[in-house]
Design a protein around this motif. Structure first.
Motif, PDB file in Angstrom:
ATOM      1  N   ALA A  49      33.801  43.673 -18.549  1.00  0.00           N
ATOM      2  CA  ALA A  49      33.581  44.258 -19.871  1.00  0.00           C
ATOM      3  C   ALA A  49      34.570  45.383 -20.122  1.00  0.00           C
ATOM      4  O   ALA A  49      35.099  45.538 -21.222  1.00  0.00           O
ATOM      5  CB  ALA A  49      32.154  44.769 -19.987  1.00  0.00           C
ATOM      6  N   GLN A  52      37.964  43.901 -20.809  1.00  0.00           N
ATOM      7  CA  GLN A  52      37.986  43.257 -22.121  1.00  0.00           C
ATOM      8  C   GLN A  52      37.977  44.294 -23.240  1.00  0.00           C
ATOM      9  O   GLN A  52      38.664  44.133 -24.241  1.00  0.00           O
ATOM     10  CB  GLN A  52      36.790  42.309 -22.264  1.00  0.00           C
ATOM     11  CG  GLN A  52      37.007  41.026 -21.484  1.00  0.00           C
ATOM     12  CD  GLN A  52      35.794  40.121 -21.499  1.00  0.00           C
ATOM     13  OE1 GLN A  52      34.690  40.555 -21.832  1.00  0.00           O
ATOM     14  NE2 GLN A  52      35.993  38.881 -21.131  1.00  0.00           N
ATOM     15  N   SER A  53      37.191  45.359 -23.077  1.00  0.00           N
ATOM     16  CA  SER A  53      37.113  46.350 -24.144  1.00  0.00           C
ATOM     17  C   SER A  53      38.433  47.112 -24.267  1.00  0.00           C
ATOM     18  O   SER A  53      38.882  47.387 -25.372  1.00  0.00           O
ATOM     19  CB  SER A  53      35.955  47.315 -23.891  1.00  0.00           C
ATOM     20  OG  SER A  53      36.194  48.081 -22.740  1.00  0.00           O
ATOM     21  N   THR A  54      39.062  47.435 -23.137  1.00  0.00           N
ATOM     22  CA  THR A  54      40.314  48.173 -23.224  1.00  0.00           C
ATOM     23  C   THR A  54      41.414  47.311 -23.835  1.00  0.00           C
ATOM     24  O   THR A  54      42.296  47.820 -24.519  1.00  0.00           O
ATOM     25  CB  THR A  54      40.787  48.694 -21.855  1.00  0.00           C
ATOM     26  OG1 THR A  54      40.816  47.623 -20.941  1.00  0.00           O
ATOM     27  CG2 THR A  54      39.904  49.807 -21.345  1.00  0.00           C
ATOM     28  N   HIS A  56      41.077  45.343 -26.218  1.00  0.00           N
ATOM     29  CA  HIS A  56      40.856  45.224 -27.658  1.00  0.00           C
ATOM     30  C   HIS A  56      41.115  46.524 -28.412  1.00  0.00           C
ATOM     31  O   HIS A  56      41.173  46.532 -29.624  1.00  0.00           O
ATOM     32  CB  HIS A  56      39.417  44.766 -27.944  1.00  0.00           C
ATOM     33  CG  HIS A  56      39.184  43.333 -27.564  1.00  0.00           C
ATOM     34  ND1 HIS A  56      37.953  42.829 -27.276  1.00  0.00           N
ATOM     35  CD2 HIS A  56      40.047  42.306 -27.412  1.00  0.00           C
ATOM     36  CE1 HIS A  56      38.068  41.554 -26.971  1.00  0.00           C
ATOM     37  NE2 HIS A  56      39.327  41.213 -27.025  1.00  0.00           N
ATOM     38  N   ILE A  57      41.229  47.605 -27.659  1.00  0.00           N
ATOM     39  CA  ILE A  57      41.425  48.899 -28.314  1.00  0.00           C
ATOM     40  C   ILE A  57      42.808  48.956 -28.955  1.00  0.00           C
ATOM     41  O   ILE A  57      43.813  48.595 -28.333  1.00  0.00           O
ATOM     42  CB  ILE A  57      41.272  50.052 -27.289  1.00  0.00           C
ATOM     43  CG1 ILE A  57      39.798  50.155 -26.875  1.00  0.00           C
ATOM     44  CG2 ILE A  57      41.771  51.376 -27.853  1.00  0.00           C
ATOM     45  CD1 ILE A  57      39.561  51.111 -25.725  1.00  0.00           C
TER      46      ILE A  57
END
Ligand code: ZN
Length: 85
Positions: A49, A52-54, A56-57
């Motif tokens: 997670a 994946q989150s980094t 998308h930033i």
């Protein structure tokens, strides 16, 4: 209770969405009865997670954007796999 040898493999397959139904069933059943594997599985999920989150930033500056652009996707994938040892 002894953990199946392949349970960690199933976790990886599950998170890669490459697991088949039978193995997924085994994995879920085992996780329900094994706190040790459960916490390991959550660590894996968190690691993924986070990655994946980094990814998308939106980069806050051109500098960061350029650095991100130079990172090949393949390479990021390899560093994710290091979590899976
Ligand atoms: Zn276990």
């Amino acid at each position: 209770m002894k953990c199946p040898d392949n349970i960690v493999l199933y976790m990886h397959e599950y998170l890669d969405e490459e697991i088949d139904e039978h193995d997924e069933e085994l994995l879920k059943k085992h996780l329900q009865t094994c706190p040790k594997c459960q916490s390991y599985f959550h660590e894996l999920e968190k690691a993924i997670a986070l990655v994946q989150s980094t990814s998308h930033i939106q980069a806050p500056s051109n500098f960061t954007e350029n650095v991100m652009a130079r990172l090949p996707k393949e390479k990021r994938r390899v560093s994710v796999n290091r979590w899976f040892r």
